[in-house]
Write an enzyme that holds these catalytic residues in place. Structure first.
Site, PDB file in Angstrom:
ATOM      1  N   ASP A  48      79.055  38.013  48.722  1.00  0.00           N
ATOM      2  CA  ASP A  48      77.493  38.515  48.158  1.00  0.00           C
ATOM      3  C   ASP A  48      76.488  39.208  49.840  1.00  0.00           C
ATOM      4  O   ASP A  48      75.522  38.660  49.180  1.00  0.00           O
ATOM      5  CB  ASP A  48      76.975  37.262  47.471  1.00  0.00           C
ATOM      6  CG  ASP A  48      76.264  35.798  48.335  1.00  0.00           C
ATOM      7  OD1 ASP A  48      76.923  36.299  49.305  1.00  0.00           O
ATOM      8  OD2 ASP A  48      76.305  35.772  47.476  1.00  0.00           O
ATOM      9  N   HIS A 251      81.445  57.506  73.554  1.00  0.00           N
ATOM     10  CA  HIS A 251      81.486  57.095  72.237  1.00  0.00           C
ATOM     11  C   HIS A 251      81.778  55.193  72.316  1.00  0.00           C
ATOM     12  O   HIS A 251      82.501  54.772  71.943  1.00  0.00           O
ATOM     13  CB  HIS A 251      81.633  57.145  70.535  1.00  0.00           C
ATOM     14  CG  HIS A 251      81.498  58.611  70.609  1.00  0.00           C
ATOM     15  ND1 HIS A 251      82.441  59.462  69.531  1.00  0.00           N
ATOM     16  CD2 HIS A 251      80.912  59.119  71.014  1.00  0.00           C
ATOM     17  CE1 HIS A 251      81.671  60.355  69.148  1.00  0.00           C
ATOM     18  NE2 HIS A 251      80.580  60.678  70.288  1.00  0.00           N
ATOM     19  N   ASP A 268      72.350  55.467  75.771  1.00  0.00           N
ATOM     20  CA  ASP A 268      71.919  55.655  74.386  1.00  0.00           C
ATOM     21  C   ASP A 268      71.482  55.692  73.299  1.00  0.00           C
ATOM     22  O   ASP A 268      72.584  54.483  72.748  1.00  0.00           O
ATOM     23  CB  ASP A 268      73.894  56.713  74.699  1.00  0.00           C
ATOM     24  CG  ASP A 268      73.339  57.967  73.267  1.00  0.00           C
ATOM     25  OD1 ASP A 268      72.592  58.018  72.733  1.00  0.00           O
ATOM     26  OD2 ASP A 268      74.198  58.752  73.797  1.00  0.00           O
ATOM     27  N   ASP A 279      66.514  59.763  69.551  1.00  0.00           N
ATOM     28  CA  ASP A 279      68.360  60.500  70.711  1.00  0.00           C
ATOM     29  C   ASP A 279      67.448  60.201  72.025  1.00  0.00           C
ATOM     30  O   ASP A 279      67.532  61.372  72.264  1.00  0.00           O
ATOM     31  CB  ASP A 279      69.283  60.801  70.156  1.00  0.00           C
ATOM     32  CG  ASP A 279      70.636  60.973  70.073  1.00  0.00           C
ATOM     33  OD1 ASP A 279      70.704  59.914  70.511  1.00  0.00           O
ATOM     34  OD2 ASP A 279      71.099  62.061  70.002  1.00  0.00           O
ATOM     35  N   HIS A 358      82.068  68.014  76.743  1.00  0.00           N
ATOM     36  CA  HIS A 358      80.980  67.459  75.136  1.00  0.00           C
ATOM     37  C   HIS A 358      79.696  68.895  75.325  1.00  0.00           C
ATOM     38  O   HIS A 358      78.850  69.975  75.676  1.00  0.00           O
ATOM     39  CB  HIS A 358      79.905  66.747  74.629  1.00  0.00           C
ATOM     40  CG  HIS A 358      79.345  66.493  75.989  1.00  0.00           C
ATOM     41  ND1 HIS A 358      77.806  66.661  75.863  1.00  0.00           N
ATOM     42  CD2 HIS A 358      79.426  65.072  76.348  1.00  0.00           C
ATOM     43  CE1 HIS A 358      76.884  65.835  76.509  1.00  0.00           C
ATOM     44  NE2 HIS A 358      77.982  64.886  76.795  1.00  0.00           N
ATOM     45  N   HIS A 362      72.638  68.262  69.653  1.00  0.00           N
ATOM     46  CA  HIS A 362      72.470  68.736  68.519  1.00  0.00           C
ATOM     47  C   HIS A 362      71.830  68.726  67.012  1.00  0.00           C
ATOM     48  O   HIS A 362      70.181  67.905  67.850  1.00  0.00           O
ATOM     49  CB  HIS A 362      73.891  67.632  67.361  1.00  0.00           C
ATOM     50  CG  HIS A 362      73.033  66.176  68.311  1.00  0.00           C
ATOM     51  ND1 HIS A 362      72.106  65.565  66.937  1.00  0.00           N
ATOM     52  CD2 HIS A 362      73.466  65.536  68.880  1.00  0.00           C
ATOM     53  CE1 HIS A 362      72.014  64.452  68.201  1.00  0.00           C
ATOM     54  NE2 HIS A 362      72.570  64.279  68.616  1.00  0.00           N
ATOM     55  N   HIS A 369      72.136  62.690  63.965  1.00  0.00           N
ATOM     56  CA  HIS A 369      72.749  64.194  63.683  1.00  0.00           C
ATOM     57  C   HIS A 369      72.989  64.754  62.407  1.00  0.00           C
ATOM     58  O   HIS A 369      73.472  65.085  61.829  1.00  0.00           O
ATOM     59  CB  HIS A 369      75.357  64.321  63.628  1.00  0.00           C
ATOM     60  CG  HIS A 369      75.099  63.646  65.327  1.00  0.00           C
ATOM     61  ND1 HIS A 369      76.732  63.470  65.624  1.00  0.00           N
ATOM     62  CD2 HIS A 369      74.384  63.147  66.006  1.00  0.00           C
ATOM     63  CE1 HIS A 369      76.919  63.090  67.040  1.00  0.00           C
ATOM     64  NE2 HIS A 369      75.463  62.856  67.264  1.00  0.00           N
ATOM     65  N   GLU A 392      70.836  67.050  75.803  1.00  0.00           N
ATOM     66  CA  GLU A 392      71.708  66.269  76.430  1.00  0.00           C
ATOM     67  C   GLU A 392      73.450  66.498  77.106  1.00  0.00           C
ATOM     68  O   GLU A 392      74.407  66.328  76.646  1.00  0.00           O
ATOM     69  CB  GLU A 392      72.016  65.087  75.399  1.00  0.00           C
ATOM     70  CG  GLU A 392      73.332  65.730  74.209  1.00  0.00           C
ATOM     71  CD  GLU A 392      73.253  64.871  73.041  1.00  0.00           C
ATOM     72  OE1 GLU A 392      74.191  63.971  73.585  1.00  0.00           O
ATOM     73  OE2 GLU A 392      73.272  64.727  72.046  1.00  0.00           O
ATOM     74  N   TYR A 396      80.884  63.432  83.524  1.00  0.00           N
ATOM     75  CA  TYR A 396      81.307  62.638  83.957  1.00  0.00           C
ATOM     76  C   TYR A 396      83.027  62.446  84.355  1.00  0.00           C
ATOM     77  O   TYR A 396      83.654  63.057  84.160  1.00  0.00           O
ATOM     78  CB  TYR A 396      82.195  61.946  81.896  1.00  0.00           C
ATOM     79  CG  TYR A 396      80.973  61.672  81.300  1.00  0.00           C
ATOM     80  CD1 TYR A 396      79.849  60.939  81.368  1.00  0.00           C
ATOM     81  CD2 TYR A 396      80.785  63.151  80.764  1.00  0.00           C
ATOM     82  CE1 TYR A 396      79.203  61.293  80.136  1.00  0.00           C
ATOM     83  CE2 TYR A 396      79.696  63.623  79.756  1.00  0.00           C
ATOM     84  CZ  TYR A 396      78.794  62.248  79.523  1.00  0.00           C
ATOM     85  OH  TYR A 396      78.012  62.366  78.966  1.00  0.00           O
ATOM     86  N   ARG A 414      75.202  60.545  81.896  1.00  0.00           N
ATOM     87  CA  ARG A 414      74.573  61.665  80.555  1.00  0.00           C
ATOM     88  C   ARG A 414      72.622  60.967  80.706  1.00  0.00           C
ATOM     89  O   ARG A 414      72.534  60.953  80.777  1.00  0.00           O
ATOM     90  CB  ARG A 414      75.112  61.420  79.236  1.00  0.00           C
ATOM     91  CG  ARG A 414      74.581  62.663  78.279  1.00  0.00           C
ATOM     92  CD  ARG A 414      75.592  62.429  76.509  1.00  0.00           C
ATOM     93  NE  ARG A 414      75.221  61.128  76.326  1.00  0.00           N
ATOM     94  CZ  ARG A 414      76.498  60.257  76.469  1.00  0.00           C
ATOM     95  NH1 ARG A 414      77.514  60.752  77.244  1.00  0.00           N
ATOM     96  NH2 ARG A 414      76.086  59.484  75.330  1.00  0.00           N
ATOM     97  N   GLU A 416      69.252  62.153  78.118  1.00  0.00           N
ATOM     98  CA  GLU A 416      69.140  63.205  76.346  1.00  0.00           C
ATOM     99  C   GLU A 416      67.514  62.512  75.881  1.00  0.00           C
ATOM    100  O   GLU A 416      67.329  61.871  76.391  1.00  0.00           O
ATOM    101  CB  GLU A 416      70.448  62.690  75.565  1.00  0.00           C
ATOM    102  CG  GLU A 416      69.661  62.796  74.472  1.00  0.00           C
ATOM    103  CD  GLU A 416      70.758  62.832  73.128  1.00  0.00           C
ATOM    104  OE1 GLU A 416      71.347  60.851  73.545  1.00  0.00           O
ATOM    105  OE2 GLU A 416      71.294  62.664  72.261  1.00  0.00           O
TER     106      GLU A 416
END
Ligand code: GLY
Ligand code: MN
Ligand code: MN
Length: 449
Positions: A48, A251, A268, A279, A358, A362, A369, A392, A396, A414, A416
């Protein structure tokens, strides 16, 4: 006492703005249509214990009603009531367990709707509302249980009236009309997004101050979460806190490794405030000082971000920031000898993608996103005031890149930030987070002194 973002009056979306959004959508849908939008279902984690409830972004956008078990029906041109909500009734015995419910009467007042009915009556009422409408706008395929209910209500229209039934004959995806509206942020939405950005910025400053060799990634994540919850926000997605080579996992989410002297840490993480997302990514040295190699790559990513942000102007194609970032990164990688040949050739062949796999951003809004088409008639969409996007870029270098000198391997960077397109210069929503090498080193050294 909480110190961040709680003293200023909390921005809100006014009831009249929700009404304006519904009117706009009804105008686009047309007088012979019905628009049906269900609330997000509550999801059970185990037994529950539910997952934290997050309202469906489209449903929230159209009425701001925060509970599950609700359905919004819009009936453009209907004389008695054009905007109708079905929701849970007040129920003192349940409210003892789960807290107060708004109930149909409260929903009409609070959300500025024309009418509201108990959700338990929807099977009896909705088929009658569908009857006579020729088009149904709905998110087909998003929730198969609700799809079946809708099919049942439409069948019911036919059984209600037999051969005389005027059941809808066109079924249209709602996303095209609705998501185009969501792409353009209003003044009040931008105010909430600034707040979400300010909260995330505080989280990143705090994390940067706390980070040091010997801590675990999750201990730095705890600093972000503290800042978010302290300001009444939640993460807008699972934070990525990746030290050393974990920064190269785009990710990465385990957030459980030890932070080591000499490594970079990539964070991130964004905050969601009143359902609006921010973000931010920052990458900084765990020990507070960039090495020569870390710094060389960092400066390239930073210059790429500057070049990309400068392109976030009305009239520019949505792809312009990415193209600007690619140009700077390809040049930088060629200058360091990490990519062979000339930058133009590296761009033409896509050789740079090995290190920058990448895109540069976005849309951002109720979803991290966010919705909205990136292409119109096959062409990249033009940027317009009110659109909000992330910028961003990253580099890498895989830890096992055998053909790359060892000193570069395992570095992941990165940067961003969130940008609102305005009539003039881009507005940086996520200001105040150390970004240059000097700002980062100074912020971290102050924390250590
Ligand atoms: N954190 C998800 C993204 O940056 O797109
Ligand atoms: Mn991000
Ligand atoms: Mn992003």
């Amino acid at each position: 006492m909480p110190t961040c973002c709680t003293e200023a009056p909390r921005p809100v979306i006014a009831v009249r703005e929700y009404a304006r959004r519904r009117r706009q959508l009804m105008h686009l849908a047309g007088d012979d249509a019905i628009v049906i939008v269900p609330a997000a279902p509550e999801r059970i984690r185990n037994n529950d214990a539910p997952y934290p409830y997050r309202q469906d972004s489209d449903f929230h956008y159209l009425c701001g009603f925060p509970e599950p078990d609700a359905v919004l029906a819009l009936l453009p041109g209907r004389t008695q009531a054009e905007t109708i909500l079905f929701c849970r009734e007040r129920d003192p015995s349940r409210e003892v367990w789960d807290g107060p419910r708004i109930g149909p009467d409260g929903a009409v007042d609070q959300c500025g709707l024309d009418d509201a009915f108990p959700i338990d009556d929807i099977d009896d009422i909705l088929p009658g509302l569908i009857e006579g409408r020729s088009r149904v706008y709905y998110h087909f395929g998003r929730d198969s249980d609700f799809d079946l209910k809708l099919i049942g209500w439409i069948k019911r229209v036919q059984t209600l009236r037999g051969p005389l039934a005027r059941a809808p004959h066109e079924f249209v995806a709602l996303s095209h009309l609705l998501h185009d509206l969501r792409l353009y942020k209003s003044k009040d939405e931008l105010a909430l997004m600034r707040q979400a950005a300010a909260i995330a910025a505080e989280g990143h400053r705090r994390a940067m101050r706390a980070a040091r060799p010997g801590l675990y990634e999750h201990q730095v994540e705890a600093e972000l979460l503290h800042a978010f919850r302290n300001a009444g926000a939640v993460p807008s997605y699972e934070p990525i806190v990746g030290g050393g080579t974990n920064a190269c996992v785009l990710h990465y989410r385990a957030n459980n490794a030890l932070l080591r002297d000499g490594d970079l840490l990539l964070i991130d993480a964004g905050a969601e405030f009143a359902c609006y997302a921010s973000d931010i990514t920052r990458t900084f040295p765990v020990n507070g000082r960039f090495s020569a190699e870390q710094r060389a790559l960092y400066e390239i990513v930073l210059a790429a971000q500057d070049a990309a942000i400068a392109q976030a102007r009305p009239g520019r194609p949505w792809t312009a920031p990415h193209e600007a970032a690619v140009e700077v990164i390809a040049r930088g990688l060629c200058e360091l000898g990490l990519v062979a040949g000339a930058p133009a050739a590296a761009i033409a062949s896509g050789a740079y993608k090995r290190f920058f796999p990448h895109k540069t951003g976005h849309w951002l809004g109720l979803d991290v996103h966010d919705v909205g088409d990136y292409r119109v008639d096959g062409e990249p969409r033009e940027l317009e005031p009110g659109m909000v996007m992330t910028v961003e870029p990253g580099i890498y270098i895989a830890p096992d890149a055998a053909d790359i000198e060892p000193r570069w391997r395992g570095i992941g960077i990165r940067i961003e930030d969130d940008i609102a397109v305005t009539r003039t210069a881009p507005e940086l929503l996520t200001f105040g987070v150390p970004r240059t090498v000097e700002e980062i080193e100074s912020h971290m050294s102050t924390a250590r002194s």
